[in-house]
Design an enzyme around this catalytic site. Structure first.
Site, PDB file in Angstrom:
ATOM      1  N   CYS A 336       0.713  -1.273   0.138  1.00 32.01           N
ATOM      2  CA  CYS A 336       0.161   0.038  -0.045  1.00 32.01           C
ATOM      3  C   CYS A 336       1.057   1.286   0.020  1.00 32.01           C
ATOM      4  CB  CYS A 336      -0.955  -0.022   1.344  1.00 32.01           C
ATOM      5  SG  CYS A 336      -1.838   1.306   1.466  1.00 32.01           S
ATOM      6  N   ARG A 447     -12.843   0.110  -5.179  1.00 26.17           N
ATOM      7  CA  ARG A 447     -12.141   0.576  -4.023  1.00 26.17           C
ATOM      8  C   ARG A 447     -11.364   1.753  -4.226  1.00 26.17           C
ATOM      9  NH1 ARG A 447     -10.830  -2.343   1.154  1.00 26.17           N
ATOM     10  NH2 ARG A 447      -8.691  -0.954   1.740  1.00 26.17           N
TER      11      ARG A 447
HETATM   12  P1  IMP Z   1      -0.917  -6.873   3.994  1.00 23.82           P
HETATM   13  O1  IMP Z   1      -1.556  -8.123   5.057  1.00 23.82           O
HETATM   14  O2  IMP Z   1      -0.108  -5.901   4.961  1.00 23.82           O
HETATM   15  O3  IMP Z   1      -0.522  -7.391   2.991  1.00 23.82           O
HETATM   16  O4  IMP Z   1      -2.290  -5.785   3.753  1.00 23.82           O
HETATM   17  C1  IMP Z   1      -3.560  -6.105   3.362  1.00 23.82           C
HETATM   18  C2  IMP Z   1      -4.645  -4.919   3.145  1.00 23.82           C
HETATM   19  O5  IMP Z   1      -3.989  -4.177   2.395  1.00 23.82           O
HETATM   20  C3  IMP Z   1      -5.706  -5.328   2.425  1.00 23.82           C
HETATM   21  O6  IMP Z   1      -6.689  -6.321   3.348  1.00 23.82           O
HETATM   22  C4  IMP Z   1      -6.328  -4.227   2.138  1.00 23.82           C
HETATM   23  O7  IMP Z   1      -6.873  -3.422   3.082  1.00 23.82           O
HETATM   24  C5  IMP Z   1      -5.026  -3.139   1.940  1.00 23.82           C
HETATM   25  N1  IMP Z   1      -4.748  -3.112   0.564  1.00 23.82           N
HETATM   26  C6  IMP Z   1      -5.101  -3.827  -0.365  1.00 23.82           C
HETATM   27  N2  IMP Z   1      -4.725  -3.247  -1.619  1.00 23.82           N
HETATM   28  C7  IMP Z   1      -4.168  -2.402  -1.320  1.00 23.82           C
HETATM   29  C8  IMP Z   1      -4.096  -1.052  -2.256  1.00 23.82           C
HETATM   30  O8  IMP Z   1      -3.610  -1.006  -3.365  1.00 23.82           O
HETATM   31  N3  IMP Z   1      -3.442  -0.167  -1.635  1.00 23.82           N
HETATM   32  C9  IMP Z   1      -3.729   0.116   0.058  1.00 23.82           C
HETATM   33  N4  IMP Z   1      -4.014  -0.833   0.665  1.00 23.82           N
HETATM   34  C10 IMP Z   1      -4.406  -1.876   0.060  1.00 23.82           C
END
Ligand code: IMP
EC number: 1.1.1.205
Length: 533
Positions: A336, A447
């Site tokens: 993100c 989103r």
């Molecule tokens: P991770 O577990 O740290 O990889 O985060 C997963 C979460 O990142 C997801 O459940 C979303 O809430 C968020 N997310 C997914 N795609 C994006 C993006 O492109 N930008 C910002 N947040 C994202």
């Protein structure tokens, strides 16, 4: 050293002379005037007293007001993380997978159907063949559904006379794919009558040594089916996420907040959906509130998780509109770049605490979403008040996520992982391509971009993550690790952790940069970081 107190048995009494317990309570920890806004790596939890075995710790925790999971772990609705295979296995292991919506409504509904059909006591909606179906048809169905035992009935439908069963063994090496299934099917059938209990049917299945047990009415019409492999799965997955009166796995999926998402949701509900997540990066919007109200009115039995939110104010709007659960996080995800690009977001530990503390007053459970890189982060999310933890990147490298492994330029086995707001994911949406394993069309997550946007502004990146093997090993590792951590803290359950944090008996410490270095491997010439076997 000269001792001030000679009588060591007085140690616990002397302790009482101290006005406060060692360490910081959660409010002092999160006082942003003192320390800035904290996230998971910025603090540690102090150890308490261990009076029980780690295996005694129950991790039951609610995901919505109505539904409780046995393991507080949820996989993200992302097209490189959760399709039916991940959703099935997360649910079997006690957690939940949220099926993404970067695909056509029909493809998403098909995935929901696969989850709901996967493990059943009685399969009330089995795939049935007609006598005119060919061996090739049966092979195609096996490839589509992933299982290979199909009853054959006179009309090719349920509630029609059962005439045989076709199994994988019957078709696997059959030389002529154009032969009708009636040429190879088994007709020496062991069946059980309608009204047979699950326990009785299981006994018949065991003693008959058959793979499938058709249940028939007094006229020999097929009414349901019991499968030996389901019986085995029931035995092997004691934590499986199921509603109290159901043998089916709980299924969750995400949708957007546009008008066309109403049609999508109808298809998902028809397929048996239990929980819907309204998927917005900033959930406090008129679109989400209106959608939330519509869903609650139209599908009163469906649980709705709203979000994402990071402030009390956002949470209040969505709770007032009827949310059964909230999803917390903005900008903490591993793929993100929202905080960088939009200048909006909040460090995750503080976000979780502020929202979860408020929502708990209404009995609304919260998911801490994003930024989870290890077991410690899971426990810290729970300690901040989350009831469950959502992971994307951590699960994207497992064999149950969509897509194939490939070898990176450094020679390591990896899988693709991309933010749903990455240019690649948004372009797929616009082109209607969708998920990696689904033959998606007319895709539509909203989103991170609006259809009217002529310029796509990325809020995520596309990359890859290392192979983590199967979640059937990885999730039990996470669960056992969380149990050991709670044991160190001295609490027997997630509820007890929340209570201990709220009443100030669970204590914290802010972590300086050098404390963080000290807490990680240091000073070694080389090492192998194998985390579990
Ligand atoms: P991770 O577990 O740290 O990889 O985060 C997963 C979460 O990142 C997801 O459940 C979303 O809430 C968020 N997310 C997914 N795609 C994006 C993006 O492109 N930008 C910002 N947040 C994202």
């Amino acid at each position: 050293m000269k001792a001030e107190i000679q009588d060591h048995t007085k140690a616990l009494e002397v302790l009482k002379e101290y006005k406060t317990q060692d360490g910081l309570d959660v409010d002092t920890l999160l006082d942003s005037d003192k320390h800035g806004a904290l996230t998971y790596n910025d603090f540690l939890i102090l150890p308490g007293y261990i009076g029980f075995a780690a295996s005694e710790i129950a991790l039951d925790s609610p995901i919505t007001k109505r539904i409780t999971l046995k393991a507080p772990l949820v996989s993200s609705p992302m097209d490189t993380v959760t399709e039916h295979n991940m959703a099935i296995h997360m649910a079997l292991l006690g957690g939940l997978g949220v099926i993404h919506h970067n695909c056509s409504p029909e493809d998403q509904a098909e995935m929901v159907r696969k989850v709901k059909r996967y493990e059943n006591g009685f399969i009330s909606d089995p795939v049935v063949l007609s006598p005119t179906a060919t061996v090739a048809d049966a092979k195609e169905l096996k490839a589509k559904w992933g299982f290979g035992g199909f009853p054959v009935t006179e009309n090719g439908t349920l509630r029609s006379k059962l005439i045989g069963i076709i199994t994988t063994r019957d078709i696997q090496f059959h030389p002529n794919p154009e032969d009708p299934v009636t040429a190879v099917m088994a007709t020496d059938l062991v069946t059980a009558p309608a009204g047979t209990t699950l326990a009785e049917a299981n006994d018949v299945l065991r003693s008959s040594k058959k793979g499938k047990l058709p249940i028939v009415d007094e006229n020999g019409n097929l009414i349901s089916l019991l499968s030996r492999s389901d019986l085995m799965k029931n035995l092997h997955y004691p934590l499986a996420s199921k509603l109290p009166d159901s043998k089916q796995l709980i299924c969750a999926a995400s949708i957007g907040t546009r008008d066309e998402d109403k049609h999508r949701l109808q298809l998902l509900v028809n397929a048996g959906l239990d929980i819907v997540i309204l998927d917005s990066s900033q959930g406090n919007s008129i679109y989400q509130i209106e959608m939330l109200k519509w869903v609650k009115e139209t599908f009163p039995k469906l649980d709705v998780i709203a979000g994402n939110v990071v402030t009390r104010e956002q949470a209040a709007s969505l709770i007032a509109a009827g949310a059964d659960g909230l999803r917390i996080g903005m900008g903490s995800g591993s793929a993100c770049i929202t905080q960088e690009v939009m200048a909006v977001g909040r460090p995750q530990a503080l976000a979780v605490r502020r929202v979860a503390q408020f929502a708990s007053r209404f009995g609304v459970p919260c998911i801490a979403d994003g930024g989870i890189q290890n077991i410690g982060h899971i426990v810290k999310g729970l300690a901040m008040g989350a009831s469950t933890i959502m992971m994307g990147g951590l699960l994207a490298g497992t064999s149950e996520s969509p897509g194939e492994y490939f070898v990176s330029s450094e020679g390591q086995l990896v899988k693709a992982y991309r933010g749903m707001g990455s240019i690649a994911a948004m372009e797929d949406k616009k082109a209607g391509k969708g998920g990696k394993d689904s033959k998606a069309s007319n895709a539509g997550t909203a989103r991170y971009f609006s259809e009217k946007d002529r310029v796509l502004v990325a809020q995520g990146v596309a990359g890859s993550v290392l192979d983590r093997g199967s979640i059937t090993k990885f999730v039990p590792y996470l669960i056992t690790g969380v149990q050991h951590s709670l044991q160190d803290i001295g609490v027997r359950s997630i509820d007890a952790l929340h209570e201990g944090v709220d009443n100030g008996t669970v204590r914290f410490e802010v972590r300086s940069a050098s404390a963080m270095a000290e807490g990680n491997v240091h000073g070694l010439h080389s090492y192998d970081k194998k985390l579990y076997v």
